[in-house]
Design a protein around this motif. Structure first.
Motif, PDB file in Angstrom:
ATOM      1  N   LEU A  25      -0.830   1.662   7.457  1.00 24.68           N
ATOM      2  CA  LEU A  25      -1.507   2.669   6.400  1.00 24.68           C
ATOM      3  C   LEU A  25      -0.676   2.636   5.277  1.00 24.68           C
ATOM      4  O   LEU A  25      -0.939   2.644   3.927  1.00 24.68           O
ATOM      5  N   HIS A  26       0.829   2.899   5.360  1.00 28.54           N
ATOM      6  CA  HIS A  26       1.761   2.865   4.343  1.00 28.54           C
ATOM      7  C   HIS A  26       1.953   1.422   3.830  1.00 28.54           C
ATOM      8  O   HIS A  26       2.370   1.691   2.563  1.00 28.54           O
ATOM      9  N   MET A  27       2.126   0.578   4.558  1.00 23.86           N
ATOM     10  CA  MET A  27       2.170  -1.006   4.120  1.00 23.86           C
ATOM     11  C   MET A  27       0.960  -1.122   3.033  1.00 23.86           C
ATOM     12  O   MET A  27       1.369  -1.646   1.868  1.00 23.86           O
ATOM     13  N   GLY A  28       0.035  -0.769   3.269  1.00 19.44           N
ATOM     14  CA  GLY A  28      -1.270  -0.804   2.191  1.00 19.44           C
ATOM     15  C   GLY A  28      -1.102  -0.159   1.084  1.00 19.44           C
ATOM     16  O   GLY A  28      -1.342  -0.787   0.063  1.00 19.44           O
ATOM     17  N   LYS A  29      -0.447   1.297   1.103  1.00 20.81           N
ATOM     18  CA  LYS A  29      -0.173   1.961  -0.262  1.00 20.81           C
ATOM     19  C   LYS A  29       0.751   1.241  -0.885  1.00 20.81           C
ATOM     20  O   LYS A  29       0.970   1.313  -2.002  1.00 20.81           O
ATOM     21  N   LEU A  30       1.969   0.824  -0.141  1.00 17.22           N
ATOM     22  CA  LEU A  30       3.022   0.117  -0.925  1.00 17.22           C
ATOM     23  C   LEU A  30       2.436  -1.213  -1.697  1.00 17.22           C
ATOM     24  O   LEU A  30       2.738  -1.358  -3.065  1.00 17.22           O
TER      25      LEU A  30
ATOM     26  N   THR B 287      -1.045  -4.470  -7.473  1.00 17.53           N
ATOM     27  CA  THR B 287      -2.695  -3.864  -7.182  1.00 17.53           C
ATOM     28  C   THR B 287      -3.770  -4.799  -6.988  1.00 17.53           C
ATOM     29  O   THR B 287      -4.566  -4.803  -6.109  1.00 17.53           O
ATOM     30  N   ASP B 288      -3.592  -6.195  -7.313  1.00 12.14           N
ATOM     31  CA  ASP B 288      -4.741  -7.208  -7.195  1.00 12.14           C
ATOM     32  C   ASP B 288      -4.362  -7.918  -5.900  1.00 12.14           C
ATOM     33  O   ASP B 288      -5.241  -8.553  -5.410  1.00 12.14           O
ATOM     34  N   LYS B 289      -3.167  -7.253  -5.106  1.00 11.27           N
ATOM     35  CA  LYS B 289      -2.937  -7.979  -3.683  1.00 11.27           C
ATOM     36  C   LYS B 289      -3.339  -7.054  -2.748  1.00 11.27           C
ATOM     37  O   LYS B 289      -3.051  -7.186  -1.532  1.00 11.27           O
ATOM     38  N   ALA B 290      -3.762  -5.861  -3.173  1.00 14.96           N
ATOM     39  CA  ALA B 290      -4.091  -4.767  -2.341  1.00 14.96           C
ATOM     40  C   ALA B 290      -4.899  -5.114  -0.911  1.00 14.96           C
ATOM     41  O   ALA B 290      -4.367  -4.520   0.141  1.00 14.96           O
ATOM     42  N   ALA B 291      -6.002  -5.885  -1.214  1.00 15.71           N
ATOM     43  CA  ALA B 291      -6.688  -6.143  -0.132  1.00 15.71           C
ATOM     44  C   ALA B 291      -6.057  -7.127   0.995  1.00 15.71           C
ATOM     45  O   ALA B 291      -6.544  -7.250   2.006  1.00 15.71           O
ATOM     46  N   ASN B 292      -4.930  -7.770   0.724  1.00 18.16           N
ATOM     47  CA  ASN B 292      -4.299  -8.745   1.328  1.00 18.16           C
ATOM     48  C   ASN B 292      -2.868  -8.084   2.161  1.00 18.16           C
ATOM     49  O   ASN B 292      -2.230  -8.623   2.395  1.00 18.16           O
ATOM     50  N   ALA B 293      -2.943  -6.733   2.261  1.00 22.52           N
ATOM     51  CA  ALA B 293      -1.614  -6.064   2.706  1.00 22.52           C
ATOM     52  C   ALA B 293      -1.336  -6.714   4.008  1.00 22.52           C
ATOM     53  O   ALA B 293      -0.273  -6.745   4.509  1.00 22.52           O
TER      54      ALA B 293
END
Length: 299
Positions: A267-272, A278-284
């Motif tokens: 959850l926090h990795m995704g926020k980081l 921002t453009d890589k958010a879906a690839n967390a």
């Protein structure tokens, strides 16, 4: 029995009274013999400056660096040369500090609130301030986004803003300077993964066994610190020049956020990832699998 030697580095937060390190538990673990019990001889060294810490990792002068997640993730995305061994803190919500004249959030009408831009992304400030104080951004008050937490903190101290949303250590110092914490503030602004434990891919390949022992010892050390309030407070006073009230607040309102599992919460990795790129958010999750060593991500 011979001990494997590891040189560990950490930095201080900038612009704060005394010296504030995100993780001081290593000093306690050394004194308590925890690392030695795990067949390690560990040195815990202050090295200020992210670039200098990376230089020492690359040269082999040091083997482990404790660094804020936004810096370590950005370096990984840029170079793909580092690995994260774990995370000593997944989350540490920011505080809202205000001028003594501001008694409630509704009193911010006509004022300026300042916050670093990065952790503000995705925070529903309009709904939050409307809900907590019945005030509207733009119409009733202004939010000013700045480039660093230090700048937000200094803007508050200089009375150029009536309130600031800042990391907890800055908030503790602001409280001791006469500002006060808005207790009805929600834990919505955060600096995800504020304490990552980092090494290089090369060092990990060479010393995986030693790093595994270090992680086991550091888990034990965090639990030891949480169970020994007075030892932590005295360490902060003696080693880091904290005055007692700051040391006590650090233990009571900060140390509890430390994560003895040392595992990364997705959850926090995704926020980081969303804050850093921002453009890589879906690839967390894919980024985490490449960046973190096996077992470092909570499943």
């Amino acid at each position: 029995m011979s001990l494997a030697r590891l040189n560990v580095m950490y930095g201080h937060l900038e612009g704060i009274d005394g010296k504030f390190a995100r993780d001081v538990t290593g000093y306690l673990s050394i004194d308590a013999g925890i690392y030695a019990k795990h067949s390690l001889e560990v040195s815990w060294n202050h090295v200020q400056g992210t670039e200098e810490r990376y230089r020492r990792l690359e040269s082999g002068e040091a083997q482990i660096s404790f660094v804020v997640g936004r810096a370590s993730l950005q370096h990984f995305l840029d170079t793909k040369s580092t690995r994260v061994l774990g995370c000593a803190m997944n989350s540490c919500p920011y505080l809202l500090l205000a001028d003594p004249a501001i008694k409630e959030i509704k009193n911010l009408k006509g004022q300026i609130v300042v916050c670093r831009a990065g952790p503000s992304r995705g925070v529903p400030f309009r709904r939050l301030f409307q809900q907590l104080g019945g005030i509207a951004i733009g119409h009733d008050f202004q939010i000013k986004f700045v480039g660093s937490d230090q700048e937000a903190f200094q803007t508050l101290l200089d009375k150029k803003a009536a309130a600031a949303i800042v990391p907890r250590p800055y908030g503790f110092v602001a409280e001791d300077k006469g500002f006060h914490r808005m207790l009805d503030w929600k834990d919505m602004v955060d600096d995800p993964l504020p304490i990552t434990i980092e090494t290089t891919q090369k060092l990990f390949s060479e010393r995986e066994k030693d790093f595994t022992a270090f992680l086991a010892a550091h888990r034990e050390g965090i639990l030891y610190a949480k169970a020994n309030r007075e030892k932590v407070v005295q360490l902060l006073i003696d080693k880091f020049a904290h005055y007692r009230s700051l040391a006590e607040k650090t233990f009571d309102d900060y140390l509890g956020y430390m994560n003895e599992s040392l595992q990364i919460d997705m959850l926090h990795m995704g926020k980081l990832v969303a804050q850093v790129s921002t453009d890589k958010a879906a690839n967390a999750r894919q980024i985490a699998s490449e960046w973190a060593i096996p077992g470092a991500v909570k499943t």
